[in-house]
Write an enzyme that holds these catalytic residues in place. Structure first.
Site, PDB file in Angstrom:
ATOM      1  N   SER A 125       4.248  -2.206  10.113  1.00 56.58           N
ATOM      2  CA  SER A 125       5.708  -2.276  10.292  1.00 56.58           C
ATOM      3  C   SER A 125       6.316  -3.603   9.849  1.00 56.58           C
ATOM      4  O   SER A 125       7.306  -4.063  10.425  1.00 56.58           O
ATOM      5  CB  SER A 125       6.093  -1.969  11.751  1.00 56.58           C
ATOM      6  N   ASN A 145       0.870  -1.180   0.000  1.00 58.01           N
ATOM      7  CA  ASN A 145       0.000   0.000   0.000  1.00 58.01           C
ATOM      8  C   ASN A 145       0.904   1.226   0.000  1.00 58.01           C
ATOM      9  O   ASN A 145       1.540   1.512   1.008  1.00 58.01           O
ATOM     10  CB  ASN A 145      -0.887  -0.040   1.263  1.00 58.01           C
TER      11      ASN A 145
END
Ligand code: 13P
Length: 249
Positions: free
Chosen positions: A206, A9
């Site tokens: 993350s 993304n």
């Protein structure tokens, strides 16, 4: 068996020059992993035109087919530009644009009607995690935002704890496993075991080369939705490779 998925993304990052990163991913389309990049909408048409074998997706859509919605894009327009997927319910849209579960359900249905598959995001805040209400919050998000008619063919769910997005903080393997097992059980109680067993569950927040293998070894993790580490091919490729090498969960 569920096909693994490595999804990137790009959020509000990327201009024409970034298409070189996509072109560099070309070889990664091989293997057992479905590799998807969701660039900003301005790049979808050009990205799809590169014919890299990387699937192209969008980051949001409007719930209406067309009309007086200045600045918005319909699912049909995104499909026409070359998108095969759209992300709905990302926490940045829930927060920045006040999107409710009902809005997300409506967008998801609009995406399906236009022939797009959906990656629907759910996730708890840090406060909710610390309060011990994570599973309750996720159950409510699933109930409100996942429409009837979901199947493994039209829906992917991404678990993205808000506190892990862009922070470098990652839940433990045990915490990720607990949530993914819970998501699958919730889907099974609503849609039955067959459908629930076909819906891919991605982890996001993350993810990077150094933690990918550990995350992908967690049962019920079928891949990842990657933000920052998807912007550069050199960061994203090792994540795709780690997924290719991961055991089937
Ligand atoms: P990061 O990988 O940058 O933490 O972002 C995750 C995300 O929000 C993907 O949708």
């Amino acid at each position: 068996m569920r096909r693994k998925m490595a999804a990137g993304n790009w959020k509000m990052n990327g201009t024409q020059v970034s298409l070189a990163e996509l072109a560099a991913l070309q070889g990664m389309a091989q293997g057992t992993v479905e590799t998807l990049i969701c660039p900003p909408a301005t790049l979808i048409y050009a990205a799809a035109g590169l014919k890299t074998g990387i699937t192209i997706g969008a980051q949001d859509c409007h719930s209406a087919e067309s009309g007086a919605h200045t600045g918005d894009l319909s699912a049909g327009m995104l499909a026409d530009a070359g998108a095969a997927y759209v992300i709905t319910g990302h926490s940045e849209r829930r927060q920045d644009h006040g999107e409710s579960d009902a809005d997300i359900a409506a967008k998801t249905k609009a995406a399906w009607a236009a022939g797009l598959k959906v990656i629907l995001c759910v996730g708890e805040s840090l406060e909710q995690r610390e309060d011990g209400t994570t599973l309750e919050v996720l159950a409510a998000q699933l109930k409100g935002s996942v429409p009837d008619g979901s199947t493994g063919g039209n829906l992917v769910i991404a678990y993205e704890p808000i506190w892990a997005i862009g922070t470098g903080k990652v839940p433990t393997a045990q915490q990720i496993g607990e949530v993914h097992r819970f998501l699958r059980t919730e889907l099974a109680s609503r849609f039955g075991d067959d459908i629930a067993g076909g819906v891919r569950l991605l982890y996001g927040g993350s993810v990077k080369a150094s933690n990918a293998a550990e995350i992908f070894a967690v049962p019920d993790v079928d891949g990842a939705l990657v933000g920052g580490a998807s912007l550069k091919a050199s960061d994203f490729m090792p994540i795709v490779s780690a997924l290719n090498a991961a055991p089937n969960t």
